[in-house]
Design an enzyme around this catalytic site. Structure first.
Site: not given
Lengths: 301, 101
Positions: B30, B33
């Site tokens: 991600c 993230c």
């Protein structure tokens, strides 16, 4: 051998030091400063700039009789082209991290860059549908690559009608079970059409804890687990979501050097908020251009 | 220090803990993230009185589902084991700390 060399050349050609998205006064200023510092620069742009819509600008330095927004805009692009900046007229559908830099995709091509400058203006598209805000993060998503994972083997919809919507749908198609494009009354503006399409106008999105159903104007409804919003062209806010750039009131947050919280990504012009003026966009563009040059030189060391 | 939480230790480490816990739901693939992770590290380093931990959604889909995590990064703040606040998306350090304190 000849073919191989050509491929290699093509490949190298699409590697840039700095990619700038948007060709308004901010993006063009950035390109001028970056190119003059010997950087390999590409500007990708599509659609109309806010500047083009200005009938006459009378408060910008150096034009005693004023100038039309269209003329100023065209002159800027011409100036950058004369200097040797590369241009592509296309829609950027995604920016992603990759090893040593960023991968920038358009429907036809992809480009690599060490640094990216976002100067797309402040177009923010959020559909005016009941339930959209209420269910954000609870079934409503603005980023297929971030959130697709949570809809494995589920039934999802993408709201949108352009290239951006189809690129999000394509990304989701590897993960989800069932996918429908909802155009919300619009006509399809993409050449790609290998998805289920529903053109009915949407009345509301309903659910209890999370999204459960979409109700159309004609009161028919479909069960749905997730809805991805991809209206119009991908904009700064969409890139911000996929890269994790911090925004504030739909503006990208930058410091005095036009740096975002993501190393290597800079933003300038209307997208950073404040005065929506050419002078401010030009200043921020030059600053962003110089900051990006400094960044690229640092990582090349 | 940033702890690692999973379905085995979540109850004892977070839900039965008397005090404040900040939990970052993330995954390695991600992009956003990656921007959240240094912020979480900094919060842990600068606020020894707050417990800070991470949940890898790839391995812990049950935990993610249980807390209705459908978008990452998602930050959950627990006080005395009860869910106090949820932040979806990359969130500035100050915003998280203000809610936690």
């Amino acid at each position: 051998m000849e073919v191989k060399m050509k491929n290699l050349f093509e490949y190298l050609k699409e590697m840039y030091d700095i990619i700038i998205i948007g060709a308004g006064p901010a993006g063009i200023s950035a390109s001028l400063y970056a190119k003059r510092a010997n950087m390999n620069v590409l500007v990708i742009y599509k659609g109309t700039s806010n500047l083009e819509n200005a009938t006459k600008i009378e408060n910008y330095y150096g034009f005693p009789d004023g100038i039309t927004g269209q003329d100023l805009y065209n002159s800027g692009i011409m100036q950058a082209k004369n200097l040797g900046v590369d241009f592509r007229v296309s829609e950027v559908t995604s920016i992603e991290y990759q090893q040593d830099g960023f991968n920038v995709k358009t429907p036809e091509n992809e480009y690599n860059a060490k640094s990216v400058i976002i100067s797309t203006g402040n177009k923010k598209l959020k559909p005016n549908i009941k339930g959209i805000n209420e269910f954000e993060g609870k079934g409503i998503s603005y980023c297929a690559i971030c959130d697709g994972f949570f809809y494995r083997n589920k039934k999802v919809a993408v709201i949108g009608s352009g290239e951006f919507a189809f690129s999000e749908a394509k990304m989701l198609s590897n993960v989800v079970k069932d996918i429908t494009i909802l155009t919300n009354g619009e006509q399809i503006k993409s050449v790609r059409n290998n998805f289920k399409i529903n053109t009915k106008k949407i009345k509301k999105i309903v659910g209890s804890e999370k999204v459960e159903k979409i109700v159309f104007e004609d009161l028919t409804e479909i069960d749905i687990d997730g809805i991805f919003i991809a209206l119009g062209e991908a904009g700064a806010n969409d890139f911000a979501k996929t890269l994790g750039i911090i925004t504030e009131n739909d503006n990208i947050k930058v410091n005095e050097n036009m740096e975002t919280n993501v190393p290597g990504v800079f933003a300038c012009g209307n997208i950073t908020g404040g005065l929506l003026q050419v002078s401010k966009a030009v200043y921020e563009g030059s600053k962003a251009g110089l900051s990006a040059v400094k960044y690229v030189k640092e990582i090349k060391k | 220090m940033v702890n690692v939480y999973n379905k085995e230790n979540f109850k004892s480490e977070v839900e039965e803990y008397k005090g404040t816990t900040i939990v970052d739901f993330y995954a390695d693939w991600c992009g956003p993230c990656k921007m959240m992770s240094p912020v979480i590290d900094k919060i842990a380093e600068e606020n020894k009185e707050i417990k800070v931990g991470k949940v890898n959604c790839d391995d812990e889909i049950e935990l993610a589902t249980r807390f209705n995590v459908m978008s990452i990064p998602t930050i959950l703040i627990f006080k005395d084991g009860k869910l106090l606040k949820t932040f979806v998306g990359v969130t500035p350090k100050e915003t998280i700390l203000k809610a936690a304190k």
